[in-house]
Design a protein around this motif. Structure first.
Motif, PDB file in Angstrom:
ATOM      1  N   ASN A   1     -28.025  -8.191 -19.730  1.00 31.23           N
ATOM      2  CA  ASN A   1     -27.935  -6.731 -19.682  1.00 31.23           C
ATOM      3  C   ASN A   1     -29.301  -6.071 -19.835  1.00 31.23           C
ATOM      4  OD1 ASN A   1     -27.077  -4.135 -19.573  1.00 31.23           O
ATOM      5  ND2 ASN A   1     -25.807  -4.223 -21.425  1.00 31.23           N
TER       6      ASN A   1
ATOM      7  N   THR B   1     -27.443   0.124 -10.575  1.00 31.74           N
ATOM      8  CA  THR B   1     -27.829  -1.222 -11.019  1.00 31.74           C
ATOM      9  C   THR B   1     -26.952  -2.269 -10.357  1.00 31.74           C
ATOM     10  OG1 THR B   1     -26.312  -1.209 -12.894  1.00 31.74           O
ATOM     11  CG2 THR B   1     -28.540  -0.355 -13.287  1.00 31.74           C
ATOM     12  N   ARG B   2     -27.434  -3.548 -10.414  1.00 31.89           N
ATOM     13  CA  ARG B   2     -26.720  -4.658  -9.775  1.00 31.89           C
ATOM     14  C   ARG B   2     -26.397  -4.350  -8.310  1.00 31.89           C
ATOM     15  NH1 ARG B   2     -25.082  -7.937 -14.376  1.00 31.89           N
ATOM     16  NH2 ARG B   2     -26.807  -7.403 -15.735  1.00 31.89           N
TER      17      ARG B   2
ATOM     18  N   GLU C   1     -34.851  -5.676 -14.134  1.00 28.02           N
ATOM     19  CA  GLU C   1     -33.802  -4.675 -14.353  1.00 28.02           C
ATOM     20  C   GLU C   1     -34.158  -3.813 -15.557  1.00 28.02           C
ATOM     21  OE1 GLU C   1     -29.459  -5.689 -13.957  1.00 28.02           O
ATOM     22  OE2 GLU C   1     -29.299  -4.777 -15.943  1.00 28.02           O
TER      23      GLU C   1
ATOM     24  N   CYS D   1     -18.878  -0.223 -23.346  1.00 33.53           N
ATOM     25  CA  CYS D   1     -19.108   0.509 -22.095  1.00 33.53           C
ATOM     26  C   CYS D   1     -19.943   1.758 -22.337  1.00 33.53           C
ATOM     27  CB  CYS D   1     -17.795   0.820 -21.392  1.00 33.53           C
ATOM     28  SG  CYS D   1     -16.718   1.879 -22.321  1.00 33.53           S
TER      29      CYS D   1
ATOM     30  N   LYS E   1     -18.332  -2.949  -6.874  1.00 34.73           N
ATOM     31  CA  LYS E   1     -17.979  -1.789  -6.040  1.00 34.73           C
ATOM     32  C   LYS E   1     -18.381  -2.078  -4.597  1.00 34.73           C
ATOM     33  CE  LYS E   1     -18.052   1.765  -9.590  1.00 34.73           C
ATOM     34  NZ  LYS E   1     -18.995   1.325 -10.656  1.00 34.73           N
TER      35      LYS E   1
ATOM     36  N   THR F   1     -13.044   2.994 -12.261  1.00 36.13           N
ATOM     37  CA  THR F   1     -12.733   2.438 -10.965  1.00 36.13           C
ATOM     38  C   THR F   1     -12.641   0.908 -11.019  1.00 36.13           C
ATOM     39  OG1 THR F   1     -15.084   2.582 -10.523  1.00 36.13           O
ATOM     40  CG2 THR F   1     -13.692   4.297  -9.585  1.00 36.13           C
ATOM     41  N   SER F   2     -13.341   0.274 -11.947  1.00 33.59           N
ATOM     42  CA  SER F   2     -13.334  -1.187 -11.956  1.00 33.59           C
ATOM     43  C   SER F   2     -11.970  -1.762 -12.337  1.00 33.59           C
ATOM     44  CB  SER F   2     -14.392  -1.719 -12.929  1.00 33.59           C
ATOM     45  OG  SER F   2     -15.497  -0.872 -12.984  1.00 33.59           O
TER      46      SER F   2
ATOM     47  N   PHE G   1     -30.358  -3.552 -18.180  1.00 35.47           N
ATOM     48  CA  PHE G   1     -30.136  -2.109 -18.184  1.00 35.47           C
ATOM     49  C   PHE G   1     -29.896  -1.581 -19.596  1.00 35.47           C
ATOM     50  CE2 PHE G   1     -26.906   1.190 -18.543  1.00 35.47           C
ATOM     51  CZ  PHE G   1     -27.553   2.257 -17.930  1.00 35.47           C
TER      52      PHE G   1
ATOM     53  N   VAL H   1     -25.947   7.001 -13.830  1.00 36.89           N
ATOM     54  CA  VAL H   1     -26.009   5.585 -13.529  1.00 36.89           C
ATOM     55  C   VAL H   1     -24.727   5.093 -12.848  1.00 36.89           C
ATOM     56  CG1 VAL H   1     -26.348   3.295 -14.502  1.00 36.89           C
ATOM     57  CG2 VAL H   1     -27.473   5.247 -15.548  1.00 36.89           C
ATOM     58  N   ILE H   2     -24.896   4.276 -11.819  1.00 34.95           N
ATOM     59  CA  ILE H   2     -23.765   3.606 -11.159  1.00 34.95           C
ATOM     60  C   ILE H   2     -23.930   2.102 -11.349  1.00 34.95           C
ATOM     61  CG2 ILE H   2     -22.503   3.290  -8.988  1.00 34.95           C
ATOM     62  CD1 ILE H   2     -24.148   5.689  -7.892  1.00 34.95           C
ATOM     63  N   PHE H   3     -22.913   1.452 -11.907  1.00 33.26           N
ATOM     64  CA  PHE H   3     -22.905  -0.003 -11.972  1.00 33.26           C
ATOM     65  C   PHE H   3     -22.305  -0.511 -10.656  1.00 33.26           C
ATOM     66  CE2 PHE H   3     -20.890  -4.068 -13.116  1.00 33.26           C
ATOM     67  CZ  PHE H   3     -21.976  -4.735 -13.655  1.00 33.26           C
TER      68      PHE H   3
ATOM     69  N   TYR I   1     -19.106  -8.830 -17.642  1.00 32.63           N
ATOM     70  CA  TYR I   1     -19.943 -10.019 -17.408  1.00 32.63           C
ATOM     71  C   TYR I   1     -20.480 -10.497 -18.742  1.00 32.63           C
ATOM     72  CZ  TYR I   1     -23.812  -6.704 -17.787  1.00 32.63           C
ATOM     73  OH  TYR I   1     -24.678  -5.746 -18.229  1.00 32.63           O
TER      74      TYR I   1
ATOM     75  N   SER J   1     -23.629   3.346 -23.469  1.00 38.51           N
ATOM     76  CA  SER J   1     -25.015   2.897 -23.468  1.00 38.51           C
ATOM     77  C   SER J   1     -25.687   3.286 -24.780  1.00 38.51           C
ATOM     78  CB  SER J   1     -25.779   3.515 -22.311  1.00 38.51           C
ATOM     79  OG  SER J   1     -25.134   3.186 -21.101  1.00 38.51           O
TER      80      SER J   1
HETATM   81  N1  LIG Z   1     -26.229  -3.435 -15.678  1.00 36.93           N
HETATM   82  C1  LIG Z   1     -25.348  -2.745 -16.431  1.00 36.93           C
HETATM   83  N2  LIG Z   1     -24.696  -3.372 -17.456  1.00 36.93           N
HETATM   84  C2  LIG Z   1     -23.849  -2.707 -18.251  1.00 36.93           C
HETATM   85  N3  LIG Z   1     -23.524  -1.430 -18.088  1.00 36.93           N
HETATM   86  C3  LIG Z   1     -24.115  -0.757 -17.075  1.00 36.93           C
HETATM   87  C4  LIG Z   1     -25.042  -1.380 -16.223  1.00 36.93           C
HETATM   88  N4  LIG Z   1     -25.451  -0.461 -15.310  1.00 36.93           N
HETATM   89  C5  LIG Z   1     -24.799   0.688 -15.615  1.00 36.93           C
HETATM   90  N5  LIG Z   1     -23.996   0.510 -16.675  1.00 36.93           N
HETATM   91  C6  LIG Z   1     -23.080   1.485 -17.313  1.00 36.93           C
HETATM   92  O1  LIG Z   1     -22.084   1.754 -16.386  1.00 36.93           O
HETATM   93  C7  LIG Z   1     -21.843   3.162 -16.344  1.00 36.93           C
HETATM   94  C8  LIG Z   1     -21.415   3.512 -14.951  1.00 36.93           C
HETATM   95  O2  LIG Z   1     -20.232   2.776 -14.696  1.00 36.93           O
HETATM   96  P1  LIG Z   1     -19.287   3.213 -13.457  1.00 36.93           P
HETATM   97  O3  LIG Z   1     -18.789   4.589 -13.780  1.00 36.93           O
HETATM   98  O4  LIG Z   1     -18.228   2.138 -13.409  1.00 36.93           O
HETATM   99  O5  LIG Z   1     -20.158   3.196 -12.244  1.00 36.93           O
HETATM  100  C9  LIG Z   1     -23.152   3.779 -16.741  1.00 36.93           C
HETATM  101  O6  LIG Z   1     -23.010   5.023 -17.372  1.00 36.93           O
HETATM  102  C10 LIG Z   1     -23.717   2.784 -17.703  1.00 36.93           C
HETATM  103  O7  LIG Z   1     -23.326   3.076 -19.025  1.00 36.93           O
END
Ligand SMILES: Nc1ncnc2c1ncn2[C@@H]1O[C@H](COP(=O)(O)O)[C@@H](O)[C@H]1O
Ligand SMILES: Nc1ncnc2c1ncn2[C@@H]1O[C@H](COP(=O)(O)O)[C@@H](O)[C@H]1O
Ligand SMILES: Nc1ncnc2c1ncn2[C@@H]1O[C@H](COP(=O)(O)O)[C@@H](O)[C@H]1O
Ligand SMILES: Nc1ncnc2c1ncn2[C@@H]1O[C@H](COP(=O)(O)O)[C@@H](O)[C@H]1O
Ligand SMILES: [Mg+2]
Ligand SMILES: [Mg+2]
Ligand SMILES: [Mg+2]
Ligand SMILES: [Mg+2]
Ligand SMILES: [Mg+2]
Ligand SMILES: [Mg+2]
Ligand SMILES: [Mg+2]
Ligand SMILES: [Mg+2]
Lengths: 208, 208, 208, 208, 208, 208, 208, 208
Positions: F189, F36-37, F91, G178, F14, H83-84, F191, F8-10, H161, G180
């Motif tokens: 949320n 997502t998003r 979502e 963070c 980004k 990365t965030s 997701f 999964v990519i949030f 968020y 899931s």
């Molecule tokens: N809509 C969302 N709200 C909260 N967490 C999310 C969402 N979509 C993905 N994620 C989490 O964000 C992680 C990826 O984050 P990142 O490595 O910053 O891209 C995933 O493994 C999920 O656990």
């Protein structure tokens, strides 16, 4: 009921057209007019009808006068920390001047650089009322309160970020000041501080 | 630096023994002493050493004086809504008196019974400074601000329940007053309001 | 289940296309339609299909009617302080009218200028229900509550800045009103106030 | 100005002695008297002087009457979820009765047990005004709002723990109700809800 | 992993019996033991088994040692405003001492009485780390931050009332300090500040 | 460690370029990818490298698959009130589907229109897990909780205005649900709710 | 509708007499009865009528059974940090057991002592559902979420002080996890977590 | 008073013109200059006058140096999850480097993927001070605090968020850390963390 003061328009959230009409009506009825939170657009609109209108850019204030402002003997001191609080400080200073007060500005005297504040303290002590403006931790009124004998109107500003919560940190700090003689107005309300300070200053002029 | 004022002890959170010692040391150094948020126990302890100590029960104030308080020509008006705000109102009134001010009390004049307020308004207008005390919706300073020309120190009280959040409702209402000339002190801070009012009243006495 | 009322679309957060379709379906099923929080764009889209649609600009309301609105004998009074609260006041007033009520507007009667309010008070007293709209310190419903005998629906507005916290100050003030007979709807919810007022007004019409 | 209503004493924060004196003075002036948030101690003190005083224990209300309460044709329905909200529900119901209204109680009809609510819905629909009382998630007024056509006064209660934050959860839920016709009073304010409901009910009696 | 430090028991919310058992087990395993937020009852229970236990009353700390504390060359300065913050200040000072640090206390140096602070400033500057403790407006760390070059650990205290919101005012002020070199621990967390200060002080001892 | 689930990519916060690179790397390592998003811009960037990428507009989701999603026997029911909550509901629904679940959507079944909900209740009862999505007063999970026997994951949405405080009202309502079997994820949320529901649904598939 | 579960009484805020009567009626109707937040006084009252009532002291739970609890094959893991969270952890664990689940307790595995948690992780992974309980920074569910594949029900506790704000810190941390697969119940709501976990566990038993 | 450090400009809320002038004056007085929260526009303006100005894009920092930065023996470790949080992490890292410290970055080591963190833990342990940056549930400093013996400066970020409330969740989590040796700076305040860390690191260099 409060004589000698201009009529006031809060321009925030009003259209240039609305401000222009309100200002024109007030002015032609013989009042001096003061517009706060005025943008360039507000000013342009007003100037179309009222050529002698003046715009104080940093203070975001429009002034149109029928009568020249008086000058009090007593001084209102406007004390502020840094460039970030300038807009609020100037809103306070210009409002106070347009209400007929002699104003002295003491800027760049934040509590984290105590010596600059102490260098000015004798001059600040001579003011009859003090407006103390600060954002972030809002410590300035407290430190001043321990050093001077005049009443202090404290203005928290929304300058900052994060746990500042748009001025809440400075507001709470000022309400909880451990120094006496400090009362507080709304966040960023330079106008309100100047109005209160002005009422107080006039008590000294007139002996009331 | 603020001459003619008593030295002040905030008794809340101090033991009777602590208050007794602090009061004794201040008094024997020639100061007048004022203890706020004082319980009966605090008073009993102080009276053991200082027989002339006086206790103002509703105001929760202890006073011990070397010098008799002066009486100003200018009047501080203490305006409050009802019996529930009495403790805070008396803290303000007694403090102001002990700081040498002439004080007039206007109680039972809440905004929900407007006529009682309007009946007194001429008398209130003659005050040089006004302390306006209100809990719940905290509307009193705003209504007063539209009716009088003197500076107003507003005191929110924690009186109420539910969405009152221990005084937050009145505090926010007062900070957002749409009347000008209102500045605010901490919730229940009758002392602080009296101190600020006192500094302002003295400007009129002395012409400064 | 609530007969004689139009069907309502909350346009905020919907696209013009969505609003247009929903409105069209409702209308062709024989309903009167009321769209709140409608922008010009929403209106343009709706008018493409429904030529008789009317737009109330200040109120941000679209109306499309199959049946003409009735007119009650009982009056809903819409009372508000100033120009800043106009959008919310008009949302309430226009909604109430479109629900078949006779409405009287009392604007520019804020509590900081008490005399304008008192000048109108006899007329306000004749209303069967009152909608009281105020931002900032939200004192209007309390002052009204002490002067009139009708039920009051209070609407806090988000007008203000700083410690107003987007309407929180007025909301808390109204919930803590020391006057009785006041109940409260959400911040800026002129529609909701009109709906409740309308239900109440109809009780008087019909004797129920 | 609101005739036929008893005079009201908010006993919370008053001493038994204070309540006794206020009640006695009101009563001998010919008023009916209603004391809310009254403890056993308040009642004992009042009964010393006024033998006919009656105490409603669950409602925490003292009543002393010169005139018998009237009975309206229109019904105020008091709807509540469970035993925990009983004190607030009874404050509302008893207040409404003492203000001359016919009251019907619908208790134990929380939204998590929908069938008990649906079983009563026809009876609830016959009420002219509804007081809906709920703590925790405060969903009851919304569900009712979709099922009945009468105006609803919603009372959030402080029943709950944790993220309930002393009634904030129910208060916010009710202010944000997606059903129309719902207005809200302060947390735990059964009295205020009954007062508003009573004003509304009387509109139907009199046709106003 | 952090050698030379005692094992710590947070006694708040534990019974005397629980604390006694935990302390005994730690001690007989050869550890030095430190109990924070300890009441007299906790201490009495512990002393039954461990006679050499020592109780620091103001600091509310129990200490039982197998090894004598070391004394660092570098000094931790504990700076606080007044008697109200004493419990938190002593929790910090005693914890730091029991972790082997040389500690200097600078009490009664609040920012509203700036001269007392400036009188001590040379001595404060010699400290390697500073713990700055303040309630209410929480200005002390900011003023210090402008005067000294050492890292400052700021501790907000819950001392105050009203808009202090149990320490929130001081906490926000410290997080928003306009002086650099200030980091913050939880409200009233004298222990945590001492722990961080101790880690920092040891860097200087050992050169790490 | 959770097999069979896509990576999964949030995408929120980004850049399109960042998302494109992360997605490409995941995909070429053999993973299924779920973004997502995701905005249109994110999708355009991803599609440059990965032609088979699919965009779910309402759900704001990008999917790129190496393996086709399985289909569970057990059903996840996604229940939501209205069009405003659609983005969050989708979502949840699309995420659940892409994680291999059979999903049934029950939209437009808000608690203010109870009959539409009751009409579907038999079908909802057949779902093994339920995701209940609601803004404003957030009552849906509570009403459902009283009607069904499956575990419910509640998602508060930020839909609303005023005292909704960006989803706080629904969040608090759901945490305080008086129905059992309800647990809650972050505001908006969808997701996260789908992820939890998916873990639960798989327990039933596999018997674990 | 949820078969095989006992009927539940929330004793908090009910008198011993009320609990006794409710319990007796439930029990004689053939139900198993579970009373949460029960004090010793509640238990004494219940035992007068129902001799076989059992009291779980740490969990504050009363149980009276007609039928012996079943034992699931699937395990609910109750994971908690320390002695301070014990009451909430036991409320969860005992509730789950009385609802027929096999429960394993993993206490004293807080994230600040990671090795104790990692030592148990294999055993925790074998649980079908996990209840993760933590106060203060509430990090435990997030760390677990990264290590296990089962759904996690997170319970924030009110353990802590200062900026903990009665459990708000842990609640917000858990909602923002963070990791899931985490969903959250109200602060201190061990019962609610056990109920949700129980519904989930039963899906695995029955294959549903 | 803090020698060897550059002078710092907080560019947020200043115009490019203002930043350019302030930077130029500082630089020509012989200072090294560091501008934080600088946009491209700020940099372009500065470069017009000061050609050697360098822009760190991710960190949003402008640097202009008269003297080359020193390099400490002791290491500041900057540890962040993903990365965030990169912008804040780089603000901390670049600031620390420009203050003369040796810095090691440990990114992508969030607590939900514990193994990546444990893989680096030996290297992290060798740092003299640690800056731990995390948004959302803010667990990283607590987990680190249990694994390392160096002082930790925690930086909550506003990443997230919903119930994240712009960084409040991470801030509260960090202030309530159950690990010792953690102190906290304002939300997103990478600069402040680097400044404190730098003061601490220098204690080790100099032995002070
Ligand atoms: N809509 C969302 N709200 C909260 N967490 C999310 C969402 N979509 C993905 N994620 C989490 O964000 C992680 C990826 O984050 P990142 O490595 O910053 O891209 C995933 O493994 C999920 O656990
Ligand atoms: N900056 C300001 N902040 C708060 N109140 C203001 C400000 N400027 C003007 N006012 C008040 O707003 C009133 C005018 O409001 P309006 O009639 O809406 O233009 C004046 O009488 C002042 O009391
Ligand atoms: N439970 C209650 N909550 C809020 N206001 C109340 C309540 N009971 C009585 N009141 C109000 O309090 C007024 C009497 O207050 P007091 O003069 O202080 O006794 C009445 O006129 C009512 O408006
Ligand atoms: N006053 C305090 N405030 C916060 N944490 C503390 C305090 N005193 C001790 N601690 C922490 O609490 C831990 C012991 O907690 P416990 O195991 O519950 O006794 C210690 O290792 C410290 O990290
Ligand atoms: Mg400052
Ligand atoms: Mg009032
Ligand atoms: Mg108003
Ligand atoms: Mg309910
Ligand atoms: Mg201080
Ligand atoms: Mg809903
Ligand atoms: Mg934890
Ligand atoms: Mg993290």
């Amino acid at each position: 009921i409060r004589k000698g003061f201009p009529e006031v328009i809060f321009c925030g959230g009003k259209t240039p057209q609305q401000v222009k009409e309100i200002a024109f009506n007030m002015y032609k009825n013989g009042s001096d007019v003061l517009g706060t939170r005025a943008s360039h657009e507000h000013f342009e609109a007003v100037r179309e009808l009222l050529e002698k209108a003046v715009y104080y850019e940093t203070a975001r204030i429009i002034s149109i006068r029928n009568t020249p402002p008086r000058k009090t003997k007593g001084i209102i001191g406007v004390v502020a920390a840094g460039t970030s609080d300038l807009a609020v400080a100037e809103e306070a200073a210009v409002t106070a001047e347009l209400m007929g007060n002699t104003v002295k500005r003491f800027y760049d005297v934040g509590v984290a650089g105590l010596h600059r504040l102490l260098d000015k303290i004798e001059e600040i002590r001579e003011c009859r009322v003090i407006i103390a403006i600060a954002g972030m931790e809002g410590a300035l009124p407290t430190v001043l309160g321990g050093l001077v004998g005049s009443p202090i109107i404290a203005v928290p500003t929304s300058v900052g970020y994060g746990a500042n919560f748009h001025g809440l940190s400075a507001l709470l700090a000022m309400l909880n000041s451990c120094a006496s003689g400090v009362s507080v107005v709304n966040i960023d309300n330079g106008f309100g501080a100047a109005y209160s300070a002005s009422l107080i200053n006039k008590i000294g002029e007139e002996g009331k």
